[in-house]
Motif scaffolding. Structure first.
Motif, PDB file in Angstrom:
ATOM      1  N   ASP A  29      12.237   4.791  -4.909  1.00 12.66           N
ATOM      2  CA  ASP A  29      10.786   4.355  -5.298  1.00 12.66           C
ATOM      3  C   ASP A  29      11.058   3.979  -7.064  1.00 12.66           C
ATOM      4  O   ASP A  29      10.298   2.975  -7.327  1.00 12.66           O
ATOM      5  N   LYS A  30      11.870   4.624  -7.664  1.00 13.89           N
ATOM      6  CA  LYS A  30      11.946   4.186  -8.870  1.00 13.89           C
ATOM      7  C   LYS A  30      12.599   2.769  -9.250  1.00 13.89           C
ATOM      8  O   LYS A  30      12.252   1.910 -10.057  1.00 13.89           O
ATOM      9  N   ALA A  31      13.557   2.704  -8.253  1.00 10.07           N
ATOM     10  CA  ALA A  31      14.183   0.857  -8.311  1.00 10.07           C
ATOM     11  C   ALA A  31      13.055   0.074  -7.889  1.00 10.07           C
ATOM     12  O   ALA A  31      12.749  -0.813  -8.509  1.00 10.07           O
ATOM     13  N   MET A  32      11.981   0.332  -6.988  1.00 11.11           N
ATOM     14  CA  MET A  32      11.130  -0.545  -6.545  1.00 11.11           C
ATOM     15  C   MET A  32       9.895  -0.504  -7.695  1.00 11.11           C
ATOM     16  O   MET A  32       9.466  -1.514  -7.800  1.00 11.11           O
ATOM     17  N   ILE A  33       9.820   0.391  -8.401  1.00 11.46           N
ATOM     18  CA  ILE A  33       8.932   0.378  -9.475  1.00 11.46           C
ATOM     19  C   ILE A  33       9.327  -0.800 -10.491  1.00 11.46           C
ATOM     20  O   ILE A  33       8.704  -1.652 -11.080  1.00 11.46           O
ATOM     21  N   GLY A  47       7.585  12.839  -8.705  1.00 11.54           N
ATOM     22  CA  GLY A  47       7.459  12.965  -7.203  1.00 11.54           C
ATOM     23  C   GLY A  47       8.146  11.878  -6.251  1.00 11.54           C
ATOM     24  O   GLY A  47       7.733  11.491  -5.452  1.00 11.54           O
ATOM     25  N   CYS A  48       8.648  10.659  -7.363  1.00 12.40           N
ATOM     26  CA  CYS A  48       9.226   9.397  -6.754  1.00 12.40           C
ATOM     27  C   CYS A  48      10.503   9.691  -6.426  1.00 12.40           C
ATOM     28  O   CYS A  48      11.357  10.035  -7.197  1.00 12.40           O
ATOM     29  N   THR A  49      10.976   9.007  -5.408  1.00 12.49           N
ATOM     30  CA  THR A  49      12.527   9.140  -5.046  1.00 12.49           C
ATOM     31  C   THR A  49      13.368   8.007  -5.960  1.00 12.49           C
ATOM     32  O   THR A  49      12.551   7.356  -6.668  1.00 12.49           O
ATOM     33  N   ALA A  50      14.448   8.107  -5.727  1.00 13.76           N
ATOM     34  CA  ALA A  50      15.362   7.059  -6.405  1.00 13.76           C
ATOM     35  C   ALA A  50      15.110   5.595  -6.022  1.00 13.76           C
ATOM     36  O   ALA A  50      14.983   4.361  -6.917  1.00 13.76           O
ATOM     37  N   ALA A  62       0.722  -1.291   0.010  1.00 10.29           N
ATOM     38  CA  ALA A  62       0.082  -0.033   0.181  1.00 10.29           C
ATOM     39  C   ALA A  62       0.944   1.123  -0.107  1.00 10.29           C
ATOM     40  O   ALA A  62       1.695   1.488   1.065  1.00 10.29           O
ATOM     41  N   PHE A  63       1.028   1.824  -1.112  1.00 13.75           N
ATOM     42  CA  PHE A  63       2.062   3.277  -1.197  1.00 13.75           C
ATOM     43  C   PHE A  63       1.050   4.066  -1.205  1.00 13.75           C
ATOM     44  O   PHE A  63      -0.005   4.123  -2.190  1.00 13.75           O
ATOM     45  N   ALA A  64       1.553   5.525  -0.863  1.00 14.88           N
ATOM     46  CA  ALA A  64       0.769   6.532  -0.897  1.00 14.88           C
ATOM     47  C   ALA A  64       1.648   7.846  -1.553  1.00 14.88           C
ATOM     48  O   ALA A  64       1.087   8.499  -2.252  1.00 14.88           O
ATOM     49  N   ALA A  65       2.980   7.931  -1.265  1.00 13.72           N
ATOM     50  CA  ALA A  65       3.670   8.834  -1.682  1.00 13.72           C
ATOM     51  C   ALA A  65       4.071   8.898  -3.104  1.00 13.72           C
ATOM     52  O   ALA A  65       4.251   9.999  -3.683  1.00 13.72           O
ATOM     53  N   CYS A  66       4.147   7.849  -3.815  1.00 17.98           N
ATOM     54  CA  CYS A  66       4.697   7.886  -5.181  1.00 17.98           C
ATOM     55  C   CYS A  66       3.410   7.041  -6.048  1.00 17.98           C
ATOM     56  O   CYS A  66       3.140   5.885  -5.846  1.00 17.98           O
TER      57      CYS A  66
END
Length: 296
Positions: free
Chosen positions: A55-59, A50-53, A18-22
Protein backbone atom coordinates in the motif's frame (compact mmCIF):
# COMPACT_ATOMS: atom_id res chain seq x y z
CA UNK A 1 3.37 10.87 -30.97
CA UNK A 2 3.33 12.88 -27.74
CA UNK A 3 -0.31 13.88 -28.24
CA UNK A 4 -1.24 10.18 -28.32
CA UNK A 5 0.73 9.60 -25.11
CA UNK A 6 -0.95 12.51 -23.34
CA UNK A 7 -4.45 11.40 -24.31
CA UNK A 8 -3.80 7.80 -23.29
CA UNK A 9 -2.31 8.68 -19.92
CA UNK A 10 -5.08 11.06 -18.95
CA UNK A 11 -7.71 8.58 -20.03
CA UNK A 12 -6.04 5.77 -18.09
CA UNK A 13 -5.82 7.79 -14.91
CA UNK A 14 -9.30 9.29 -15.16
CA UNK A 15 -10.85 5.93 -14.27
CA UNK A 16 -9.35 6.17 -10.76
CA UNK A 17 -9.03 3.39 -8.17
CA UNK A 18 -11.40 2.53 -5.37
CA UNK A 19 -9.51 1.61 -2.19
CA UNK A 20 -11.11 0.69 1.09
CA UNK A 21 -8.54 -0.89 3.42
CA UNK A 22 -5.90 1.85 3.42
CA UNK A 23 -7.17 5.36 4.17
CA UNK A 24 -3.96 7.06 3.01
CA UNK A 25 -4.16 5.27 -0.33
CA UNK A 26 -7.72 6.42 -0.83
CA UNK A 27 -6.74 9.97 0.14
CA UNK A 28 -3.75 10.17 -2.20
CA UNK A 29 -5.85 8.80 -5.06
CA UNK A 30 -8.53 11.41 -4.43
CA UNK A 31 -5.93 14.19 -4.23
CA UNK A 32 -4.34 13.08 -7.49
CA UNK A 33 -7.66 12.80 -9.29
CA UNK A 34 -8.48 16.30 -8.06
CA UNK A 35 -5.19 17.62 -9.42
CA UNK A 36 -3.91 18.51 -5.94
CA UNK A 37 -0.26 17.58 -6.34
CA UNK A 38 0.86 19.27 -3.14
CA UNK A 39 -1.62 17.31 -1.04
CA UNK A 40 -0.69 14.06 -2.80
CA UNK A 41 2.98 14.64 -1.94
CA UNK A 42 2.09 15.53 1.65
CA UNK A 43 0.14 12.30 2.06
CA UNK A 44 2.96 10.28 0.50
CA UNK A 45 5.46 11.82 2.91
CA UNK A 46 3.35 11.25 5.99
CA UNK A 47 2.43 8.27 8.13
CA UNK A 48 0.14 5.61 6.75
CA UNK A 49 -1.34 3.67 9.69
CA UNK A 50 -3.03 0.43 8.77
CA UNK A 51 -1.40 0.29 5.34
CA UNK A 52 0.74 -2.60 4.11
CA UNK A 53 4.17 -2.24 2.54
CA UNK A 54 2.57 -2.67 -0.89
CA UNK A 55 0.00 0.00 0.00
CA UNK A 56 2.78 2.42 0.95
CA UNK A 57 4.62 1.72 -2.30
CA UNK A 58 1.40 2.38 -4.20
CA UNK A 59 0.86 5.65 -2.32
CA UNK A 60 4.24 6.84 -3.59
CA UNK A 61 3.40 5.76 -7.15
CA UNK A 62 0.06 7.56 -7.12
CA UNK A 63 1.77 10.70 -5.79
CA UNK A 64 4.30 10.36 -8.62
CA UNK A 65 1.36 10.23 -11.04
CA UNK A 66 0.10 13.51 -9.58
CA UNK A 67 3.37 15.13 -10.63
CA UNK A 68 3.30 13.34 -13.96
CA UNK A 69 -0.24 14.48 -14.71
CA UNK A 70 0.85 18.09 -14.20
CA UNK A 71 3.67 17.54 -16.69
CA UNK A 72 1.26 15.93 -19.14
CA UNK A 73 -1.07 18.90 -18.82
CA UNK A 74 1.75 21.35 -19.49
CA UNK A 75 2.87 19.41 -22.58
CA UNK A 76 -0.72 19.38 -23.76
CA UNK A 77 -0.66 23.19 -23.56
CA UNK A 78 2.45 23.35 -25.75
CA UNK A 79 5.35 22.95 -23.32
CA UNK A 80 8.37 20.91 -24.41
CA UNK A 81 8.51 17.52 -22.73
CA UNK A 82 12.32 17.71 -22.72
CA UNK A 83 12.16 20.65 -20.29
CA UNK A 84 10.74 18.27 -17.70
CA UNK A 85 13.46 15.65 -18.08
CA UNK A 86 15.23 16.50 -14.78
CA UNK A 87 11.96 16.16 -12.88
CA UNK A 88 11.09 12.91 -14.66
CA UNK A 89 14.55 11.58 -13.79
CA UNK A 90 13.98 12.54 -10.15
CA UNK A 91 10.72 10.60 -10.15
CA UNK A 92 12.45 7.65 -11.85
CA UNK A 93 15.21 7.46 -9.24
CA UNK A 94 12.76 7.71 -6.34
CA UNK A 95 11.72 4.06 -6.88
CA UNK A 96 8.12 5.25 -7.27
CA UNK A 97 8.11 5.72 -11.04
CA UNK A 98 5.17 4.15 -12.87
CA UNK A 99 5.49 2.97 -16.48
CA UNK A 100 4.30 6.33 -17.80
CA UNK A 101 7.52 8.00 -16.60
CA UNK A 102 9.72 5.45 -18.38
CA UNK A 103 7.63 5.88 -21.53
CA UNK A 104 8.09 9.66 -21.46
CA UNK A 105 11.84 9.30 -20.94
CA UNK A 106 11.88 6.92 -23.90
CA UNK A 107 10.23 9.61 -26.04
CA UNK A 108 12.75 12.24 -24.91
CA UNK A 109 15.76 10.05 -25.70
CA UNK A 110 14.30 8.93 -28.99
CA UNK A 111 13.89 12.55 -30.08
CA UNK A 112 17.53 13.30 -29.24
CA UNK A 113 18.54 10.11 -31.11
CA UNK A 114 19.96 8.36 -28.10
CA UNK A 115 18.43 5.11 -29.27
CA UNK A 116 20.16 2.89 -26.72
CA UNK A 117 18.73 4.86 -23.80
CA UNK A 118 15.32 5.05 -25.47
CA UNK A 119 15.25 1.27 -25.97
CA UNK A 120 15.99 0.69 -22.31
CA UNK A 121 13.33 3.12 -21.13
CA UNK A 122 10.63 1.61 -23.37
CA UNK A 123 11.60 -1.86 -22.16
CA UNK A 124 11.41 -0.67 -18.55
CA UNK A 125 7.98 0.79 -19.26
CA UNK A 126 6.84 -2.58 -20.57
CA UNK A 127 8.25 -4.43 -17.58
CA UNK A 128 6.69 -2.06 -15.06
CA UNK A 129 3.36 -2.24 -16.88
CA UNK A 130 3.44 -6.03 -16.67
CA UNK A 131 3.71 -5.99 -12.87
CA UNK A 132 0.07 -6.59 -11.97
CA UNK A 133 0.68 -5.95 -8.26
CA UNK A 134 2.26 -2.50 -8.60
CA UNK A 135 0.46 -1.65 -11.84
CA UNK A 136 -3.18 -2.62 -11.23
CA UNK A 137 -5.70 -2.54 -14.03
CA UNK A 138 -6.72 1.10 -13.54
CA UNK A 139 -3.08 2.19 -13.95
CA UNK A 140 -2.11 -0.20 -16.76
CA UNK A 141 -1.83 0.62 -20.46
CA UNK A 142 -4.42 -0.94 -22.71
CA UNK A 143 -3.57 -3.70 -25.19
CA UNK A 144 -2.94 -1.27 -28.05
CA UNK A 145 -0.50 0.74 -25.95
CA UNK A 146 1.34 -2.38 -24.79
CA UNK A 147 1.86 -3.27 -28.45
CA UNK A 148 3.15 0.26 -29.08
CA UNK A 149 5.64 0.07 -26.20
CA UNK A 150 6.98 -3.23 -27.50
CA UNK A 151 7.23 -1.86 -31.03
CA UNK A 152 9.06 1.27 -29.88
CA UNK A 153 11.50 -0.81 -27.82
CA UNK A 154 12.11 -2.97 -30.89
CA UNK A 155 12.59 0.03 -33.18
CA UNK A 156 15.09 1.61 -30.81
CA UNK A 157 17.07 -1.64 -30.53
CA UNK A 158 17.27 -1.84 -34.30
CA UNK A 159 18.34 1.80 -34.62
CA UNK A 160 20.89 1.76 -31.79
CA UNK A 161 24.56 1.64 -32.82
CA UNK A 162 25.30 -0.86 -30.04
CA UNK A 163 23.31 -3.94 -28.99
CA UNK A 164 20.72 -3.37 -26.28
CA UNK A 165 20.06 -6.50 -24.29
CA UNK A 166 16.70 -8.15 -24.75
CA UNK A 167 17.22 -9.92 -21.45
CA UNK A 168 17.11 -6.69 -19.43
CA UNK A 169 14.15 -6.59 -17.06
CA UNK A 170 12.13 -9.26 -18.81
CA UNK A 171 12.05 -7.95 -22.37
CA UNK A 172 12.29 -11.59 -23.50
CA UNK A 173 8.69 -12.13 -22.46
CA UNK A 174 6.25 -13.03 -25.22
CA UNK A 175 3.11 -12.00 -23.31
CA UNK A 176 2.33 -8.89 -21.27
CA UNK A 177 -0.96 -8.81 -19.38
CA UNK A 178 -2.34 -11.35 -21.83
CA UNK A 179 -1.19 -9.44 -24.92
CA UNK A 180 0.81 -11.70 -27.23
CA UNK A 181 4.13 -10.21 -28.36
CA UNK A 182 5.71 -13.39 -29.62
CA UNK A 183 7.49 -12.01 -32.68
CA UNK A 184 10.76 -10.27 -31.82
CA UNK A 185 12.97 -8.38 -34.27
CA UNK A 186 16.59 -8.78 -33.26
CA UNK A 187 19.47 -6.50 -34.30
CA UNK A 188 21.86 -9.34 -35.18
CA UNK A 189 24.49 -7.68 -37.38
CA UNK A 190 26.42 -9.43 -40.14
CA UNK A 191 29.52 -8.61 -42.16
CA UNK A 192 28.38 -6.85 -45.35
CA UNK A 193 27.17 -9.29 -47.98
CA UNK A 194 27.80 -12.38 -45.82
CA UNK A 195 26.16 -14.51 -43.12
CA UNK A 196 29.09 -13.98 -40.74
CA UNK A 197 28.34 -12.21 -37.45
CA UNK A 198 30.07 -8.94 -36.69
CA UNK A 199 31.31 -8.63 -33.07
CA UNK A 200 28.10 -6.69 -32.29
CA UNK A 201 26.09 -9.35 -34.10
CA UNK A 202 27.63 -12.09 -31.99
CA UNK A 203 26.78 -10.13 -28.85
CA UNK A 204 23.14 -9.88 -29.96
CA UNK A 205 23.05 -13.57 -30.89
CA UNK A 206 24.31 -14.47 -27.40
CA UNK A 207 21.65 -12.26 -25.86
CA UNK A 208 18.95 -13.94 -27.94
CA UNK A 209 20.24 -17.33 -26.83
CA UNK A 210 19.89 -16.30 -23.19
CA UNK A 211 16.35 -15.09 -23.90
CA UNK A 212 15.35 -18.41 -25.41
CA UNK A 213 16.73 -20.21 -22.36
CA UNK A 214 14.44 -18.11 -20.17
CA UNK A 215 11.33 -18.38 -22.35
CA UNK A 216 11.89 -22.02 -23.40
CA UNK A 217 9.70 -22.02 -26.52
CA UNK A 218 9.01 -25.40 -28.11
CA UNK A 219 9.58 -24.00 -31.61
CA UNK A 220 10.79 -20.82 -33.30
CA UNK A 221 10.80 -19.48 -36.84
CA UNK A 222 13.72 -17.26 -37.84
CA UNK A 223 12.75 -14.80 -40.58
CA UNK A 224 15.64 -13.08 -42.31
CA UNK A 225 15.40 -9.59 -43.86
CA UNK A 226 17.84 -7.40 -45.77
CA UNK A 227 18.04 -3.80 -46.90
CA UNK A 228 17.20 -2.95 -50.54
CA UNK A 229 20.86 -2.65 -51.61
CA UNK A 230 21.65 -5.27 -54.25
CA UNK A 231 19.45 -7.56 -56.33
CA UNK A 232 16.18 -8.94 -55.02
CA UNK A 233 17.05 -12.61 -55.56
CA UNK A 234 20.51 -12.24 -54.04
CA UNK A 235 19.00 -10.49 -51.03
CA UNK A 236 16.43 -13.22 -50.55
CA UNK A 237 19.16 -15.86 -50.60
CA UNK A 238 21.33 -13.82 -48.23
CA UNK A 239 18.48 -13.30 -45.77
CA UNK A 240 17.91 -17.06 -45.66
CA UNK A 241 21.63 -17.73 -45.14
CA UNK A 242 21.69 -15.28 -42.25
CA UNK A 243 18.62 -16.82 -40.62
CA UNK A 244 20.23 -20.26 -41.03
CA UNK A 245 23.48 -19.03 -39.47
CA UNK A 246 21.57 -17.68 -36.47
CA UNK A 247 19.59 -20.92 -36.11
CA UNK A 248 22.73 -23.01 -36.15
CA UNK A 249 24.31 -20.76 -33.56
CA UNK A 250 21.29 -20.97 -31.24
CA UNK A 251 21.18 -24.76 -31.54
CA UNK A 252 24.92 -24.99 -30.77
CA UNK A 253 24.37 -22.79 -27.71
CA UNK A 254 21.76 -25.14 -26.30
CA UNK A 255 18.38 -24.28 -27.81
CA UNK A 256 16.67 -27.67 -27.88
CA UNK A 257 13.39 -26.80 -29.57
CA UNK A 258 12.50 -27.04 -33.22
CA UNK A 259 13.54 -24.21 -35.52
CA UNK A 260 12.98 -23.32 -39.12
CA UNK A 261 14.06 -20.44 -41.31
CA UNK A 262 12.46 -18.15 -43.87
CA UNK A 263 14.19 -15.61 -46.12
CA UNK A 264 12.20 -12.49 -47.03
CA UNK A 265 15.06 -10.49 -48.49
CA UNK A 266 14.08 -6.87 -49.08
CA UNK A 267 10.37 -7.63 -49.53
CA UNK A 268 9.26 -6.63 -46.02
CA UNK A 269 11.20 -3.54 -44.89
CA UNK A 270 10.86 -2.49 -41.27
CA UNK A 271 8.06 0.05 -40.86
CA UNK A 272 9.40 2.75 -38.58
CA UNK A 273 7.01 4.80 -36.46
CA UNK A 274 8.36 7.93 -38.17
CA UNK A 275 10.75 7.11 -41.01
CA UNK A 276 11.54 10.80 -41.52
CA UNK A 277 13.37 10.80 -38.16
CA UNK A 278 16.16 8.59 -39.55
CA UNK A 279 18.82 8.91 -42.21
CA UNK A 280 19.07 6.34 -45.01
CA UNK A 281 21.80 4.28 -43.34
CA UNK A 282 19.89 3.97 -40.08
CA UNK A 283 16.76 2.90 -41.97
CA UNK A 284 18.77 0.28 -43.84
CA UNK A 285 20.21 -0.92 -40.53
CA UNK A 286 16.65 -1.37 -39.26
CA UNK A 287 15.69 -3.28 -42.41
CA UNK A 288 18.59 -5.71 -41.84
CA UNK A 289 17.15 -7.86 -39.10
CA UNK A 290 16.06 -11.36 -38.15
CA UNK A 291 12.58 -11.76 -36.69
CA UNK A 292 12.11 -14.53 -34.15
CA UNK A 293 8.56 -15.88 -34.15
CA UNK A 294 8.09 -17.82 -30.91
CA UNK A 295 5.69 -20.73 -30.54
CA UNK A 296 4.83 -21.66 -26.95
Amino acid sequence: MKIVVVTSLLALFAAGPAFAACDALTQVAEATNAGNEALAKQIAGGRAPGCTADDKAMINRVAALASFNRIVGAVGQGADLTDFEPELETIRTSNAAPWQVFDALGDINRDRRDYEAAARYYQLALEDASNEVMTPGWMAPDAKYIVRLDRMATEMRLAAPRPVKLAMRGACKVSYRGVSLKKKSTPVRYVFGTAEFTPEGLESAKDLSECLKSVKPKAITLIGHTDPIGGAEANRALSLERAEALGQYLAAEGYAGEWKTVGRGEDEPFEADDASAYDAETLNQMHRRVEVDVEN
